[in-house]
Write an enzyme that holds these catalytic residues in place. Structure first.
Site, PDB file in Angstrom:
ATOM      1  N   HIS A   1      -3.346  -5.190   1.734  1.00  0.00           N
ATOM      2  CA  HIS A   1      -2.721  -5.399   3.050  1.00  0.00           C
ATOM      3  C   HIS A   1      -2.698  -6.883   3.414  1.00  0.00           C
ATOM      4  O   HIS A   1      -3.549  -7.336   4.182  1.00  0.00           O
ATOM      5  CB  HIS A   1      -3.508  -4.631   4.125  1.00  0.00           C
ATOM      6  CG  HIS A   1      -3.265  -3.166   4.100  1.00  0.00           C
ATOM      7  ND1 HIS A   1      -2.302  -2.552   4.872  1.00  0.00           N
ATOM      8  CD2 HIS A   1      -3.853  -2.195   3.381  1.00  0.00           C
ATOM      9  CE1 HIS A   1      -2.312  -1.250   4.645  1.00  0.00           C
ATOM     10  NE2 HIS A   1      -3.247  -1.005   3.738  1.00  0.00           N
TER      11      HIS A   1
ATOM     12  N   CYS B   1       0.811  -1.212   0.000  1.00  0.00           N
ATOM     13  CA  CYS B   1       0.000   0.000   0.000  1.00  0.00           C
ATOM     14  C   CYS B   1       0.854   1.276   0.000  1.00  0.00           C
ATOM     15  O   CYS B   1       1.435   1.599  -1.028  1.00  0.00           O
ATOM     16  CB  CYS B   1      -0.997  -0.066   1.157  1.00  0.00           C
ATOM     17  SG  CYS B   1      -2.438   0.950   0.853  1.00  0.00           S
TER      18      CYS B   1
ATOM     19  N   GLU C   1      -0.918  -8.354   5.427  1.00  0.00           N
ATOM     20  CA  GLU C   1      -0.647  -8.537   6.875  1.00  0.00           C
ATOM     21  C   GLU C   1      -1.946  -8.511   7.680  1.00  0.00           C
ATOM     22  O   GLU C   1      -1.956  -8.895   8.849  1.00  0.00           O
ATOM     23  CB  GLU C   1       0.346  -7.469   7.369  1.00  0.00           C
ATOM     24  CG  GLU C   1      -0.207  -6.074   7.617  1.00  0.00           C
ATOM     25  CD  GLU C   1      -0.477  -5.258   6.351  1.00  0.00           C
ATOM     26  OE1 GLU C   1      -0.368  -5.797   5.234  1.00  0.00           O
ATOM     27  OE2 GLU C   1      -0.813  -4.062   6.499  1.00  0.00           O
TER      28      GLU C   1
HETATM   29  N1  GLN Z   1      -3.657   6.389   1.050  1.00  0.00           N
HETATM   30  C1  GLN Z   1      -2.388   6.121   1.668  1.00  0.00           C
HETATM   31  C2  GLN Z   1      -1.267   6.929   1.015  1.00  0.00           C
HETATM   32  O1  GLN Z   1      -1.510   7.595   0.082  1.00  0.00           O
HETATM   33  C3  GLN Z   1      -2.049   4.637   1.599  1.00  0.00           C
HETATM   34  C4  GLN Z   1      -3.059   3.866   2.427  1.00  0.00           C
HETATM   35  C5  GLN Z   1      -2.524   2.606   3.027  1.00  0.00           C
HETATM   36  O2  GLN Z   1      -1.313   2.390   3.146  1.00  0.00           O
HETATM   37  N2  GLN Z   1      -3.441   1.823   3.520  1.00  0.00           N
HETATM   38  O3  GLN Z   1      -0.171   6.887   1.473  1.00  0.00           O
END
Ligand code: GLN
Length: 201
Positions: A182, A86, A184
């Site tokens: 995610h 992410c 995890e």
């Molecule tokens: N929206 C977040 C970002 O731009 C990422 C979200 C996440 O890691 N769950 O960094």
């Protein structure tokens, strides 16, 4: 002849975000973890790196201010195996398509992966959702998305590992594996196992 394999040591970026869940999962898979909170933490030997989810702009600023950006970039360019989830995918992306953070002086990033990423790509309303989709070589994998990015463009040399509704959500570039979701937070170990199997110790 039997060859002894030692337990891999994974460095988990621990300046912000969901790093504890990665540590717990990796320890369950037989790894030991160290946390990267300051530049001197990089002096310890480690075999792989995890970039967790969280807020990529905050993480980028912190690793820059803490003096970890350049050393980490060098290690990744030298082939250190990386699992990025992410916000971690955003930190690795060479280009960001949609906002002012594409200016690297405003929002420092590692920029070691030849992809263009769209942040908050599913909109703020539809920020979180769960699905199960095919992942290259792993079969169906559960995927939890939280204000997730997706990969808008992958350059030559980047392997697409998974898509959701046609959008790229997992990629590999050399020894860097990055996913929008995610792993995890789900009970499935497949993504972490894939990463640990990349590590030769
Ligand atoms: N929206 C977040 C970002 O731009 C990422 C979200 C996440 O890691 N769950 O960094």
């Amino acid at each position: 002849m039997t060859s002894e394999r030692r337990q891999p040591t994974i460095a988990v970026l621990a300046v912000q975000g969901a790093f504890l869940e990665h540590e717990q999962r990796l320890e369950r898979l037989g790894c030991s973890c160290i946390e990267l909170r300051k530049a001197s933490d990089l002096d310890q030997p480690f075999d792989g790196l995890v970039l967790p989810g969280g807020e990529s702009t905050v993480q980028g600023k912190l690793i820059d201010e803490l003096g970890m950006l350049e050393p980490l970039r060098c290690l990744i360019m030298e082939g250190l195996p990386v699992l990025a989830t992410c916000a971690g995918l955003i930190l690795l992306a060479r280009e960001i398509s949609d906002d002012s953070t594409s200016d690297p002086t405003r929002s420092p990033r590692l920029a070691t992966m030849l992809v263009t990423v769209r942040r908050n790509a599913y909109g703020r309303q539809l920020g979180s959702f769960h699905t199960s989709q095919d992942f290259s070589g792993l079969g169906e994998v559960p995927m939890t998305f939280i204000r997730a990015p997706f990969v808008e463009q992958a350059e030559t040399g980047v392997e697409v590992l998974a898509r959701v509704d046609g959008r790229i959500v997992a990629v590999r570039f050399g020894s860097q594996i990055a996913v929008s979701f995610h792993p995890e937070l789900d009970s499935c170990d497949a993504i972490h196992t894939l990463f640990v199997n990349e590590i030769r110790v």
